[in-house]
Design a protein around this motif. Structure first.
Motif, PDB file in Angstrom:
ATOM      1  N   TYR A  23       0.828  -1.206   0.000  1.00 20.05           N
ATOM      2  CA  TYR A  23       0.000   0.000   0.000  1.00 20.05           C
ATOM      3  C   TYR A  23       0.865   1.260   0.000  1.00 20.05           C
ATOM      4  CZ  TYR A  23      -2.905   3.793   1.739  1.00 20.05           C
ATOM      5  OH  TYR A  23      -3.522   5.011   1.900  1.00 20.05           O
ATOM      6  N   ARG A  27       1.207   4.262  -2.917  1.00 20.56           N
ATOM      7  CA  ARG A  27       0.964   5.691  -2.699  1.00 20.56           C
ATOM      8  C   ARG A  27       1.939   6.552  -3.501  1.00 20.56           C
ATOM      9  NH1 ARG A  27      -1.747   8.009   1.927  1.00 20.56           N
ATOM     10  NH2 ARG A  27      -0.422   9.767   1.371  1.00 20.56           N
ATOM     11  N   ASP A 163     -12.211  -4.599   6.160  1.00 20.21           N
ATOM     12  CA  ASP A 163     -12.406  -3.375   5.387  1.00 20.21           C
ATOM     13  C   ASP A 163     -11.040  -2.801   5.041  1.00 20.21           C
ATOM     14  OD1 ASP A 163     -12.986  -0.836   4.381  1.00 20.21           O
ATOM     15  OD2 ASP A 163     -14.612  -0.475   5.807  1.00 20.21           O
ATOM     16  N   GLN A 165     -10.145  -0.587   2.934  1.00 22.24           N
ATOM     17  CA  GLN A 165     -10.096   0.874   2.801  1.00 22.24           C
ATOM     18  C   GLN A 165      -9.981   1.541   4.166  1.00 22.24           C
ATOM     19  OE1 GLN A 165     -10.239   1.851  -0.601  1.00 22.24           O
ATOM     20  NE2 GLN A 165      -9.188   3.608   0.272  1.00 22.24           N
ATOM     21  N   ALA A 168      -6.462   1.095   5.372  1.00 16.41           N
ATOM     22  CA  ALA A 168      -5.554   2.045   4.723  1.00 16.41           C
ATOM     23  C   ALA A 168      -5.678   3.431   5.349  1.00 16.41           C
ATOM     24  CB  ALA A 168      -5.857   2.112   3.227  1.00 16.41           C
ATOM     25  N   ARG A 169      -6.917   3.841   5.652  1.00 15.01           N
ATOM     26  CA  ARG A 169      -7.111   5.153   6.287  1.00 15.01           C
ATOM     27  C   ARG A 169      -6.474   5.175   7.685  1.00 15.01           C
ATOM     28  NH1 ARG A 169      -8.692   5.534   1.821  1.00 15.01           N
ATOM     29  NH2 ARG A 169      -6.452   5.904   1.770  1.00 15.01           N
ATOM     30  N   GLU A 179      -5.002  11.286   3.148  1.00 15.97           N
ATOM     31  CA  GLU A 179      -5.665  10.139   2.536  1.00 15.97           C
ATOM     32  C   GLU A 179      -5.360  10.103   1.044  1.00 15.97           C
ATOM     33  OE1 GLU A 179      -9.791   9.808   3.322  1.00 15.97           O
ATOM     34  OE2 GLU A 179      -9.557   9.784   5.504  1.00 15.97           O
ATOM     35  N   ASP A 183      -7.589   2.705  -4.336  1.00  9.97           N
ATOM     36  CA  ASP A 183      -8.616   1.743  -3.948  1.00  9.97           C
ATOM     37  C   ASP A 183      -7.905   0.598  -3.232  1.00  9.97           C
ATOM     38  OD1 ASP A 183     -10.571  -0.147  -3.657  1.00  9.97           O
ATOM     39  OD2 ASP A 183     -11.230  -0.122  -5.752  1.00  9.97           O
ATOM     40  N   ALA A 184      -7.928   0.633  -1.910  1.00  6.02           N
ATOM     41  CA  ALA A 184      -7.175  -0.348  -1.123  1.00  6.02           C
ATOM     42  C   ALA A 184      -7.645  -1.761  -1.378  1.00  6.02           C
ATOM     43  CB  ALA A 184      -7.281  -0.010   0.365  1.00  6.02           C
ATOM     44  N   GLY A 185      -8.887  -1.935  -1.752  1.00  7.02           N
ATOM     45  CA  GLY A 185      -9.397  -3.266  -2.033  1.00  7.02           C
ATOM     46  C   GLY A 185      -8.754  -3.904  -3.243  1.00  7.02           C
TER      47      GLY A 185
END
Length: 264
Positions: A23, A27, A163, A165, A168-169, A179, A183-185
């Motif tokens: 992740y 970014r 979850d 997302q 990730a948050r 942020e 799309d973390a998924g």
């Protein structure tokens, strides 16, 4: 360290650290080790010195901070003091996963890489980290004693499976990053458990990997992994799912965790 804010994800292994690395890499505004995902500085290669460690990172103008994802260091007795000395302002993040599930996944990891071919009970005796790395509260106290309570955070790894997302948050918030639009998924499952094709082949592959790292060829090891060479000695989920623990094995892990809490 180049004037950037710093953070270390100090594990434990099999708690989502590979996903975290993927992740942060996606970014694009986080400086990670340039040549390989894990550099093992605070446990295996501390003797190489601060200059070597700094040389593993190549900050660029878009980078907001520097992050070392180091899942092997949580229970290392000297790692907290080493991090405090090398990165005096760093934030440390510890991931907390269900301890039984994490210990079982750790055991499968050791089998996959040729550390053991023994049944669980024997493997725990030979590799106490199977249990110790699940005792997060035990190591949390040590890390906070060295770095200060305000610089050590816990992150619930179970949130990742529920979850991605939201997880990730949570990572963004802990690191003080804005942020992202990722799309973390879509990052998906990474570093899932696998089963070894053959113990001796896995053991040989591990020795070669460590030998290459010891002479500074980390990039070669990472390139081999990126190209999927580990499929030579390990079957992924798609071909054969890893075994689940029996109830007796779950009970054994729970018992060992209780013993660890009582002796701490």
């Amino acid at each position: 360290m180049s004037g950037l804010k710093t953070a270390v994800f100090c594990g434990p292994m099999k708690s989502g650290t590979t996903w975290v690395h993927a992740y942060l890499q996606a970014r694009g505004d986080v400086c990670l080790p340039a040549r390989t995902k894990e550099i093992f500085y605070f446990d295996r290669y501390y003797r190489r010195g601060t200059a070597w460690y700094q040389g593993q990172f190549r900050p660029e103008p878009q980078h907001r901070m520097l992050v070392d994802v180091a899942p092997s260091i949580l229970a290392h007795p000297e790692a907290p003091a080493r991090v405090a000395e090398t990165l005096p302002e760093a934030r440390a993040v510890i991931l907390r996963r269900d301890p039984v599930a994490r210990a079982w996944s750790h055991y499968l990891h050791l089998k996959r890489y040729g550390y053991t071919a023994a049944p669980l009970a024997e493997a725990i005796e030979a590799h106490p980290a199977i249990i110790e790395a699940s005792q997060v509260e035990r190591w949390l106290e040590r890390w906070r004693a060295e770095l200060g309570e305000e610089r050590v955070s816990l992150l619930d790894a179970s949130l990742l499976s529920r979850d991605a997302q939201a997880f990730a948050r949570a990572v963004d918030a802990l690191l003080g990053l804005p942020e992202s639009a990722i799309d973390a998924g879509q990052i998906g499952r990474v570093n899932g458990a696998a089963v070894p094709r053959h113990y001796l082949i896995s053991k040989l592959a591990r020795k070669i990997s460590y030998g290459l790292r010891d002479i500074g060829l980390d990039a070669v090891v990472q390139a081999a992994r990126d190209r999927g060479w580990n499929r030579i000695y390990a079957r992924r989920r798609g071909s054969q799912p890893p075994p689940a623990p029996t109830e007796a094995e779950r009970d054994l892990i729970r018992s060992k965790l209780r013993e660890g809490r009582e002796s701490a």
